[in-house]
Motif scaffolding. Structure first.
Motif, mmCIF file in Angstrom:
data_model
loop_
_atom_site.group_PDB
_atom_site.id
_atom_site.type_symbol
_atom_site.label_atom_id
_atom_site.label_comp_id
_atom_site.label_asym_id
_atom_site.label_seq_id
_atom_site.Cartn_x
_atom_site.Cartn_y
_atom_site.Cartn_z
ATOM 1 N N VAL A 323 0.836 -1.206 0.000
ATOM 2 C CA VAL A 323 0.000 0.000 0.000
ATOM 3 C C VAL A 323 0.872 1.258 0.000
ATOM 4 C CG1 VAL A 323 -1.673 1.348 1.322
ATOM 5 C CG2 VAL A 323 -1.953 -1.121 1.110
ATOM 6 N N THR A 324 1.914 1.248 0.827
ATOM 7 C CA THR A 324 2.796 2.410 0.914
ATOM 8 C C THR A 324 3.530 2.647 -0.396
ATOM 9 O OG1 THR A 324 3.107 2.022 3.286
ATOM 10 C CG2 THR A 324 4.723 3.412 2.188
ATOM 11 N N ALA A 325 4.047 1.586 -0.991
ATOM 12 C CA ALA A 325 4.776 1.729 -2.254
ATOM 13 C C ALA A 325 3.864 2.233 -3.364
ATOM 14 C CB ALA A 325 5.406 0.402 -2.646
ATOM 15 N N SER A 332 -0.016 9.924 -9.504
ATOM 16 C CA SER A 332 -1.361 10.484 -9.460
ATOM 17 C C SER A 332 -1.351 11.823 -8.747
ATOM 18 C CB SER A 332 -2.299 9.512 -8.749
ATOM 19 O OG SER A 332 -1.799 9.208 -7.467
ATOM 20 N N TYR A 333 -2.553 12.375 -8.555
ATOM 21 C CA TYR A 333 -2.717 13.665 -7.899
ATOM 22 C C TYR A 333 -2.032 13.647 -6.535
ATOM 23 C CZ TYR A 333 -5.035 17.713 -5.812
ATOM 24 O OH TYR A 333 -5.297 18.899 -5.194
ATOM 25 N N PHE A 334 -1.056 14.550 -6.343
ATOM 26 C CA PHE A 334 -0.193 14.459 -5.174
ATOM 27 C C PHE A 334 -0.921 14.815 -3.882
ATOM 28 C CE2 PHE A 334 2.619 15.600 -8.810
ATOM 29 C CZ PHE A 334 3.200 14.355 -8.938
ATOM 30 N N GLY A 335 -1.936 15.676 -3.978
ATOM 31 C CA GLY A 335 -2.684 16.022 -2.784
ATOM 32 C C GLY A 335 -3.480 14.863 -2.220
ATOM 33 N N SER A 336 -3.681 13.810 -3.005
ATOM 34 C CA SER A 336 -4.454 12.648 -2.549
ATOM 35 C C SER A 336 -3.594 11.591 -1.871
ATOM 36 C CB SER A 336 -5.192 12.011 -3.731
ATOM 37 O OG SER A 336 -6.181 12.869 -4.237
ATOM 38 N N LYS A 337 -2.294 11.762 -1.828
ATOM 39 C CA LYS A 337 -1.439 10.705 -1.274
ATOM 40 C C LYS A 337 -1.756 10.391 0.188
ATOM 41 C CE LYS A 337 2.288 10.860 -4.617
ATOM 42 N NZ LYS A 337 1.941 9.539 -5.183
#
Length: 388
Positions: A323-325, A332-337
């Motif tokens: 999941v972390t990797a 993808s959209y960086f704000g969703s990380k």
């Protein structure tokens, strides 16, 4: 503690009572978040209900539930946003909820997410209780509830549903219920692309069990059959949907990757994310955000290392690592990380162990402060311009 075969499982009787402190605490934290969101939204003249049910990804899920697949948006830059990117289990449940109740698709999605969040909290407790005992189980659930992006657990998104399926699949693996684990892993694969992490956990654990059985054949000959059934069941959900998308788009097994590319989603090993962080250091005001992002990534990696050093069971390590990797290395959209990392609950177990060792008054103060901060941040975040 990578092999829990000798650990006594909690008794089945009184399972709800055993988990009750965790579930009550979780519900209290989520209720606080919703109250703060309602007050914040009212002050801004926005609708908390709309923010939870009818913005960003929740709109895409609702459209799939109402109209099925085939809808897409073509952007001026040539990108194509297709609803085939969204896995079907949540829309199916929304459609079912709307069919058997007076609820709209959006409200059915909110009910599904609410019930799933409680199931996820219970699953997280069950896993942590199995590994470290009930006090750590309660701590892990409360820490999951007070995460800065915890408000997503109360939205008509698929994170809560996925986390519930993943947590109970991992619990099934830990307790040797291989068919149950396979079924839950398959359902997780119908929920989000990261369902591959659950499949990996099931397969890796089964492989280790096969090796162990070759050395010491089990007394129960049927266990190998059940384990094989679980291994075969686990990937069916994700594989079935991906292959269906490939058939529908006419692009074969890699059709789903093309769909994701239309959203500028992909797996680049973290290159795009690294460039995004580096771009923060081009000016002094944004450099602080860059430092914060680096600190966050370091913290996540450090937590995973601690999980390994503390000897977490193999399925938890495989699942959390995958999941972390997938979250950190996706383009993808960086704000969703932060939201994409929400299902990686095994990373919280070291913190939960530390929390329960502290004096109760100190633990309560820490959790209370984090719950308040999470509630305020969630209200601020959802009332912002960008998607979570």
């Amino acid at each position: 503690m990578t092999d829990l075969a000798t650990r006594t499982a909690p008794p089945r009787t009184g399972a709800v009572r055993r988990a009750a402190p965790a579930l009550v605490g979780y519900a209290a934290v989520r209720a606080l978040g919703l109250v703060v969101l309602a007050l914040w939204s009212a002050a801004r003249g926005t609708s908390a209900h709309t923010l939870l049910t009818a913005r960003w990804d929740s709109l895409w899920y609702t459209r799939v539930a109402a109209l099925g697949y085939g809808y897409e948006v073509r952007l001026p830059n040539g990108d194509v946003h297709s609803n085939l990117a969204f896995f079907p289990l949540l829309p199916w449940l929304e459609r079912l909820g709307a069919a058997v109740t007076p609820l709209s698709y959006a409200d059915a999605g909110l009910v599904v997410a609410t019930l799933a969040s409680l199931a996820a909290a219970w699953g997280i407790f069950a896993v942590a209780d199995r590994v470290y005992g009930p006090r750590v189980g309660v701590g892990a659930v409360l820490l999951w509830a007070v995460l800065p992006v915890g408000i997503v657990q109360s939205m008509a998104y698929s994170e809560s549903l996925f986390t519930a399926l993943a947590a109970w699949a991992l619990y099934a693996v830990l307790t040797g219920r291989w068919v149950t684990a396979g079924v839950l892993a398959s359902l997780a694969g119908l929920t989000r692309p990261v369902g591959a992490a659950v499949v990996a956990a099931v397969w890796t654990s089964a492989a280790v069990s096969y090796v162990r059985d070759r050395r010491t054949p089990p007394a129960d000959g049927g266990s190998a059959v059940r384990r094989t059934a679980g291994v075969l069941l686990a990937p069916l959900g994700a594989a079935g949907y991906v292959l269906w998308v490939g058939h529908r788009t006419g692009k074969g097994p890699f059709g789903y990757l093309d769909v994701q590319a239309g959203w500028r989603n992909g797996f680049d090993g973290g290159y795009a994310f690294a460039r995004f962080i580096a771009g923060k250091f081009t000016s002094l005001p944004s450099a602080a955000a860059g430092v914060g992002l680096i600190a966050g990534v370091v913290l996540i990696i450090w937590l995973y290392v601690v999980c390994v050093r503390q000897g977490q069971p193999l399925p938890l390590l495989v699942y959390a690592g995958a999941v972390t990797a997938l979250a950190l290395c996706a383009s993808s959209y960086f704000g969703s990380k932060p939201r994409l990392l929400l299902p990686a609950f095994p990373l919280l177990l070291p913190l939960a162990r530390t929390l329960v060792r502290a004096r109760p008054s100190r633990s309560a103060a820490v959790l209370g402060g984090l719950a308040a901060a999470s509630a305020v941040y969630g209200a601020f975040w959802l009332n912002g311009a960008g998607p979570p």
